[in-house]
Design a protein around this motif. Sequence first.
Motif, mmCIF file in Angstrom:
data_model
loop_
_atom_site.group_PDB
_atom_site.id
_atom_site.type_symbol
_atom_site.label_atom_id
_atom_site.label_comp_id
_atom_site.label_asym_id
_atom_site.label_seq_id
_atom_site.Cartn_x
_atom_site.Cartn_y
_atom_site.Cartn_z
ATOM 1 N N ALA A 63 -14.265 23.261 13.155
ATOM 2 C CA ALA A 63 -13.522 24.183 14.021
ATOM 3 C C ALA A 63 -13.672 23.818 15.495
ATOM 4 C CB ALA A 63 -13.989 25.615 13.795
ATOM 5 N N PHE A 64 -14.767 23.153 15.850
ATOM 6 C CA PHE A 64 -14.949 22.746 17.240
ATOM 7 C C PHE A 64 -13.931 21.687 17.652
ATOM 8 C CE2 PHE A 64 -19.223 24.389 16.334
ATOM 9 C CZ PHE A 64 -19.350 25.260 17.402
ATOM 10 N N ALA A 65 -13.429 20.945 16.671
ATOM 11 C CA ALA A 65 -12.517 19.843 16.971
ATOM 12 C C ALA A 65 -11.064 20.178 16.660
ATOM 13 C CB ALA A 65 -12.943 18.613 16.177
ATOM 14 N N ARG A 66 -10.727 21.454 16.500
ATOM 15 C CA ARG A 66 -9.356 21.837 16.149
ATOM 16 C C ARG A 66 -8.292 21.205 17.049
ATOM 17 N NH1 ARG A 66 -9.099 28.136 14.234
ATOM 18 N NH2 ARG A 66 -9.972 27.742 12.178
ATOM 19 N N PRO A 67 -8.453 21.217 18.362
ATOM 20 C CA PRO A 67 -7.394 20.624 19.196
ATOM 21 C C PRO A 67 -7.222 19.116 18.979
ATOM 22 C CG PRO A 67 -8.867 21.959 20.536
ATOM 23 C CD PRO A 67 -9.472 21.872 19.182
ATOM 24 N N LEU A 68 -8.270 18.458 18.508
ATOM 25 C CA LEU A 68 -8.222 17.007 18.337
ATOM 26 C C LEU A 68 -7.818 16.584 16.926
ATOM 27 C CD1 LEU A 68 -11.553 16.182 20.180
ATOM 28 C CD2 LEU A 68 -9.262 16.191 21.134
ATOM 29 N N LEU A 69 -7.826 17.515 15.990
ATOM 30 C CA LEU A 69 -7.536 17.182 14.592
ATOM 31 C C LEU A 69 -6.041 17.268 14.320
ATOM 32 C CD1 LEU A 69 -10.375 19.076 12.705
ATOM 33 C CD2 LEU A 69 -10.165 16.625 13.055
ATOM 34 N N THR A 70 -5.396 16.160 14.398
ATOM 35 C CA THR A 70 -3.984 16.119 14.035
ATOM 36 C C THR A 70 -3.867 15.272 12.775
ATOM 37 O OG1 THR A 70 -3.701 14.241 15.525
ATOM 38 C CG2 THR A 70 -3.094 16.403 16.371
ATOM 39 N N GLY A 71 -3.499 15.914 11.687
ATOM 40 C CA GLY A 71 -3.356 15.212 10.425
ATOM 41 C C GLY A 71 -4.613 15.197 9.580
ATOM 42 N N GLU A 73 -7.938 17.579 7.874
ATOM 43 C CA GLU A 73 -8.454 18.911 7.547
ATOM 44 C C GLU A 73 -9.749 19.153 8.314
ATOM 45 O OE1 GLU A 73 -7.668 21.440 5.236
ATOM 46 O OE2 GLU A 73 -5.686 20.541 5.122
ATOM 47 N N GLU A 74 -10.013 20.411 8.642
ATOM 48 C CA GLU A 74 -11.265 20.750 9.319
ATOM 49 C C GLU A 74 -12.478 20.443 8.457
ATOM 50 O OE1 GLU A 74 -11.743 24.707 10.806
ATOM 51 O OE2 GLU A 74 -9.886 24.618 11.915
ATOM 52 N N ASP A 75 -12.356 20.648 7.142
ATOM 53 C CA ASP A 75 -13.500 20.480 6.256
ATOM 54 C C ASP A 75 -13.642 19.061 5.713
ATOM 55 O OD1 ASP A 75 -14.200 23.133 6.581
ATOM 56 O OD2 ASP A 75 -12.984 23.795 4.887
ATOM 57 N N SER A 76 -12.776 18.151 6.141
ATOM 58 C CA SER A 76 -12.898 16.760 5.697
ATOM 59 C C SER A 76 -14.059 16.100 6.440
ATOM 60 C CB SER A 76 -11.600 16.000 5.954
ATOM 61 O OG SER A 76 -11.395 15.828 7.345
ATOM 62 N N LEU A 77 -14.461 14.952 5.959
ATOM 63 C CA LEU A 77 -15.548 14.220 6.601
ATOM 64 C C LEU A 77 -15.192 13.868 8.047
ATOM 65 C CD1 LEU A 77 -18.325 12.958 6.307
ATOM 66 C CD2 LEU A 77 -17.221 10.886 5.471
ATOM 67 N N THR A 78 -13.948 13.495 8.277
ATOM 68 C CA THR A 78 -13.487 13.181 9.631
ATOM 69 C C THR A 78 -13.550 14.416 10.524
ATOM 70 O OG1 THR A 78 -12.004 11.525 8.721
ATOM 71 C CG2 THR A 78 -11.596 12.225 10.979
ATOM 72 N N GLY A 79 -13.116 15.558 9.994
ATOM 73 C CA GLY A 79 -13.144 16.795 10.769
ATOM 74 C C GLY A 79 -14.554 17.223 11.123
ATOM 75 N N VAL A 80 -15.471 17.111 10.168
ATOM 76 C CA VAL A 80 -16.866 17.492 10.412
ATOM 77 C C VAL A 80 -17.511 16.537 11.415
ATOM 78 C CG1 VAL A 80 -19.139 17.705 9.332
ATOM 79 C CG2 VAL A 80 -17.140 18.669 8.205
ATOM 80 N N LEU A 82 -15.990 14.671 13.723
ATOM 81 C CA LEU A 82 -15.391 14.915 15.034
ATOM 82 C C LEU A 82 -15.879 16.245 15.614
ATOM 83 C CD1 LEU A 82 -13.547 13.576 17.043
ATOM 84 C CD2 LEU A 82 -11.613 14.680 15.947
ATOM 85 N N GLY A 83 -16.059 17.242 14.756
ATOM 86 C CA GLY A 83 -16.607 18.523 15.203
ATOM 87 C C GLY A 83 -18.026 18.382 15.725
ATOM 88 N N ALA A 84 -18.837 17.546 15.073
ATOM 89 C CA ALA A 84 -20.208 17.307 15.540
ATOM 90 C C ALA A 84 -20.209 16.623 16.899
ATOM 91 C CB ALA A 84 -20.971 16.475 14.515
ATOM 92 N N ILE A 85 -19.295 15.685 17.096
ATOM 93 C CA ILE A 85 -19.202 14.998 18.391
ATOM 94 C C ILE A 85 -18.779 15.979 19.485
ATOM 95 C CG2 ILE A 85 -17.911 13.245 19.677
ATOM 96 C CD1 ILE A 85 -17.874 11.616 17.029
ATOM 97 N N VAL A 86 -17.799 16.817 19.169
ATOM 98 C CA VAL A 86 -17.347 17.813 20.149
ATOM 99 C C VAL A 86 -18.460 18.824 20.436
ATOM 100 C CG1 VAL A 86 -15.684 19.672 20.560
ATOM 101 C CG2 VAL A 86 -14.910 17.503 19.625
ATOM 102 N N LEU A 87 -19.210 19.237 19.399
ATOM 103 C CA LEU A 87 -20.330 20.153 19.606
ATOM 104 C C LEU A 87 -21.386 19.512 20.502
ATOM 105 C CD1 LEU A 87 -21.798 22.817 19.030
ATOM 106 C CD2 LEU A 87 -22.722 21.751 16.959
#
Length: 169
Positions: A63-71, A73-80, A82-87
């Motif tokens: 959820a921290f990376a919502r603005p950056l996640l285009t294409g 899912e938030e719960d995918s490995l990429t989303g998690v 990217l969310g960790a990097i944004v956090l």
Amino acid sequence: MVAGKAARRHKELWGKPKERGKEGRKPAAGAKIVELAFWGTIVWGIIRLLAHFLNLTPYGLGAFARPLLTGFEEDSLTGVALGAIVLFVETVLASFLFSLLFGQMRAWWTGLLYGAILLAIAGFFFRIGNWEVGTLSTEGAWYLSYGLFIGMTLVLEQSDEEQWHGVKR
């Protein structure tokens, strides 16, 4: 003889006590902020993942990376990831802002206040008015403990640095 050399070396490194006391407080060092952000990302990222896994909150680490996640899912490995990097980046910014805003204060509750401010900011972006009581309590606990972690770590670090260098308030 050895004690005399050590005392002179100490004065050379740190100056006279009266001179040090006039410097005032500085924002926390960059290395300390990055270290704090690293451990904060690991600990609070795991707590966020567990809270999301246990369905205590609909907002996972992605959820921290919502603005950056285009294409993605938030719960995918990429989303998690990217969310960790944004956090991590948000924790660096939050720690730096805390050291600037509340660096002069030595009260433990400033971290709670800062966590409440962070909750209000996140609530604005994630529509806090639409949250259920369970989500509100989980997010409130997460942000308050996150702010308390940042606040108490920086206040303790500043206090230890003053004690180590002999600066008295």
